[in-house]
Design an enzyme around this catalytic site. Structure first.
Site, PDB file in Angstrom:
ATOM      1  N   THR A 210       0.856  -1.200   0.000  1.00 30.10           N
ATOM      2  CA  THR A 210       0.000   0.000   0.000  1.00 30.10           C
ATOM      3  C   THR A 210       0.887   1.244   0.000  1.00 30.10           C
ATOM      4  O   THR A 210       1.958   1.236   0.599  1.00 30.10           O
ATOM      5  CB  THR A 210      -0.857  -0.005   1.284  1.00 30.10           C
ATOM      6  OG1 THR A 210      -1.810  -1.044   1.165  1.00 30.10           O
ATOM      7  CG2 THR A 210      -1.579   1.314   1.505  1.00 30.10           C
ATOM      8  N   ARG A 238     -14.780  -6.756  -0.197  1.00 29.47           N
ATOM      9  CA  ARG A 238     -14.063  -6.313   1.011  1.00 29.47           C
ATOM     10  C   ARG A 238     -13.368  -4.959   0.775  1.00 29.47           C
ATOM     11  O   ARG A 238     -12.727  -4.728  -0.229  1.00 29.47           O
ATOM     12  CB  ARG A 238     -13.015  -7.373   1.385  1.00 29.47           C
ATOM     13  CG  ARG A 238     -12.177  -7.028   2.621  1.00 29.47           C
ATOM     14  CD  ARG A 238     -10.867  -6.357   2.280  1.00 29.47           C
ATOM     15  NE  ARG A 238     -10.040  -6.169   3.467  1.00 29.47           N
ATOM     16  CZ  ARG A 238      -8.938  -5.420   3.497  1.00 29.47           C
ATOM     17  NH1 ARG A 238      -8.545  -4.791   2.424  1.00 29.47           N
ATOM     18  NH2 ARG A 238      -8.250  -5.292   4.600  1.00 29.47           N
ATOM     19  N   GLY A 240     -10.800  -2.156   2.770  1.00 29.04           N
ATOM     20  CA  GLY A 240      -9.903  -2.012   3.912  1.00 29.04           C
ATOM     21  C   GLY A 240      -9.947  -0.624   4.516  1.00 29.04           C
ATOM     22  O   GLY A 240     -10.920   0.120   4.342  1.00 29.04           O
ATOM     23  N   ASP A 241      -8.890  -0.277   5.223  1.00 28.54           N
ATOM     24  CA  ASP A 241      -8.838   1.000   5.938  1.00 28.54           C
ATOM     25  C   ASP A 241      -8.442   2.169   5.043  1.00 28.54           C
ATOM     26  O   ASP A 241      -8.736   3.325   5.363  1.00 28.54           O
ATOM     27  CB  ASP A 241      -7.836   0.908   7.092  1.00 28.54           C
ATOM     28  CG  ASP A 241      -6.436   0.558   6.582  1.00 28.54           C
ATOM     29  OD1 ASP A 241      -6.324  -0.338   5.716  1.00 28.54           O
ATOM     30  OD2 ASP A 241      -5.466   1.186   7.034  1.00 28.54           O
ATOM     31  N   THR A 261      -0.648   1.917   6.797  1.00 25.97           N
ATOM     32  CA  THR A 261      -0.574   0.689   6.023  1.00 25.97           C
ATOM     33  C   THR A 261      -0.533  -0.492   6.982  1.00 25.97           C
ATOM     34  O   THR A 261       0.117  -0.412   8.034  1.00 25.97           O
ATOM     35  CB  THR A 261       0.650   0.662   5.095  1.00 25.97           C
ATOM     36  OG1 THR A 261       0.712  -0.623   4.465  1.00 25.97           O
ATOM     37  CG2 THR A 261       1.956   0.907   5.850  1.00 25.97           C
ATOM     38  N   GLY A 262      -1.231  -1.548   6.652  1.00 23.95           N
ATOM     39  CA  GLY A 262      -1.243  -2.705   7.541  1.00 23.95           C
ATOM     40  C   GLY A 262      -2.521  -3.488   7.380  1.00 23.95           C
ATOM     41  O   GLY A 262      -3.246  -3.315   6.392  1.00 23.95           O
ATOM     42  N   GLY A 264      -5.877  -3.982   7.403  1.00 21.01           N
ATOM     43  CA  GLY A 264      -6.905  -2.952   7.408  1.00 21.01           C
ATOM     44  C   GLY A 264      -8.027  -3.122   8.414  1.00 21.01           C
ATOM     45  O   GLY A 264      -8.530  -2.144   8.965  1.00 21.01           O
TER      46      GLY A 264
HETATM   47  N1  ASP Z   1      -4.241  -1.495   4.687  1.00 24.71           N
HETATM   48  C1  ASP Z   1      -4.417  -2.197   3.445  1.00 24.71           C
HETATM   49  C2  ASP Z   1      -5.727  -2.933   3.496  1.00 24.71           C
HETATM   50  O1  ASP Z   1      -6.033  -3.537   4.503  1.00 24.71           O
HETATM   51  C3  ASP Z   1      -3.327  -3.163   3.155  1.00 24.71           C
HETATM   52  C4  ASP Z   1      -1.930  -2.705   3.531  1.00 24.71           C
HETATM   53  O2  ASP Z   1      -1.719  -1.568   3.862  1.00 24.71           O
HETATM   54  O3  ASP Z   1      -0.993  -3.517   3.497  1.00 24.71           O
HETATM   55  O4  ASP Z   1      -6.425  -2.948   2.531  1.00 24.71           O
END
Ligand code: ASP
Length: 345
Positions: A210, A238, A240-241, A261-262, A264
């Site tokens: 991301t 789906r 995400g965040d 990032t992470g 979500g």
């Molecule tokens: N945050 C992103 C999601 O969950 C993925 C990521 O940042 O690695 O869609």
């Protein structure tokens, strides 16, 4: 008051040109970007791959920095940096986005303006080359904050944005990741209710990459933006965040700008970006302390992995992650860019 009067007395020669010429030069400005957080270890990376990542991060941070250095807005800087990462197959955004379970790409993005808390977001778009641009259009050219799927694309068409084939975002590396993910998901969990456990057992590269940016311009305005393909093998629409204001993206001149990032689902449930800025605003915490508390003290114990880039109105930066690494870069006024991938840089 006395200064103003003395200016008037001293005359234009001493006041206007000097004061106006010097102010912008001394105004702090800064930018930081990320390209995803996760298990990134030096041992698993070839020198060529590392060079490619560092090179692209440097290109993106310098593009954003140039906008700021020439007096451009933080919003323009954020978009300039993110566009470069979206166009690169190295990152999970635009070209190089991860695949859904059904073998397509669904992209999410959002942007926020720290001057007035205006925000725009798009979710699950399939034919938009640069989703961050469309998020900005939603913010600036619609009465809405978040548009999803077909509706977001209808809005894009109505504003003259060209549609691209979904295959434009294909890369071989991401296709292989999908195949491996599906093998694991299908073997271990046939039922939906177990899906979460299976998704959580996937290694982080299945979502990593991301991209995001935060910037402070010479006018003192903050902005933040995030763009992603989400998680490999995601299904059922789906989201995400990244497109959720307050979770993956937040900016307010009164506190800070954040791009996350992470994993979500955790970032949504813990309202990560807004929580960091709330600690800055209401508890007078530094961006470093606020980010550390949320990422390491709150998210990590519950299993939420990832990271954030955070910037305040004075140019203080925090690039914080609870994973092995995070692709990242920052550059503050008058200094060289600092690029990092692993914990130790
Ligand atoms: N945050 C992103 C999601 O969950 C993925 C990521 O940042 O690695 O869609």
């Amino acid at each position: 008051m006395w200064q103003r009067i003395s200016c008037l007395i001293a005359g234009l020669v001493f006041c206007s040109p000097l004061v106006w010429a010097e102010q912008p030069e001394s105004a702090p400005f800064a930018i930081a970007i990320h390209g995803g957080a996760g298990t990134i270890e030096k041992s698993s990376m070839t020198p060529e791959k590392e060079r490619a990542y560092r090179g692209k991060l440097e290109e993106a941070i310098n593009a954003g920095y140039r906008v700021l250095a020439t007096g451009g807005s933080s919003l323009d800087a954020v978009v300039a940096a993110i566009n470069i990462l979206e166009d690169s197959p190295l990152f999970n955004a635009g070209k190089g986005a991860v695949y859904t379970y059904d073998g397509t790409h669904e992209l999410d993005a959002s942007i926020m303006d720290g001057r007035n808390r205006q925000a725009g977001a798009v979710a699950g778009v399939k034919h938009i080359a640069n989703p961050i641009d469309l998020a900005r259009m939603v913010m600036e050219d619609s009465p809405f904050v978040m548009l999803a799927g077909q509706g977001a694309e209808d809005f894009a068409k109505s504003r003259g944005v060209p549609m691209v084939d979904n295959q434009t975002f294909d890369t071989e590396q991401r296709r292989q990741q999908l195949e491996r993910a599906k093998e694991k998901l299908d073997k271990e969990n046939k039922q939906d209710k177990d899906y979460r456990a299976a998704v959580e057992s996937l290694p982080e590269p299945f979502r990593m990459g991301t991209v995001g940016a935060v910037a402070l311009d010479k006018q003192g305005n903050l902005a933040a933006g995030t763009s992603t393909g989400g998680m490999t093998a995601k299904r059922y629409g789906r989201i995400g965040d990244a497109p959720v204001i307050g979770a993956g993206t937040f900016a307010d001149n009164e506190s800070c700008a954040v791009s996350a990032t992470g994993h979500g689902e955790y970032f949504i449930r813990y309202n990560v970006a807004a929580d960091i800025c709330a600690r800055v605003a209401y508890q007078n915490k530094s961006v470093a302390d606020a980010a550390d508390e949320v990422i390491n003290d709150i998210l990590l114990p519950v299993g939420g992995t990832g990271g954030v880039i955070v910037l305040d109105g004075k140019g203080n930066l925090a690039l914080t992650f609870n994973t092995k690494g995070m692709y990242r870069a920052s550059r503050v006024a008058g200094q060289k860019p600092v690029i990092g991938i692993f914990a130790e840089h």
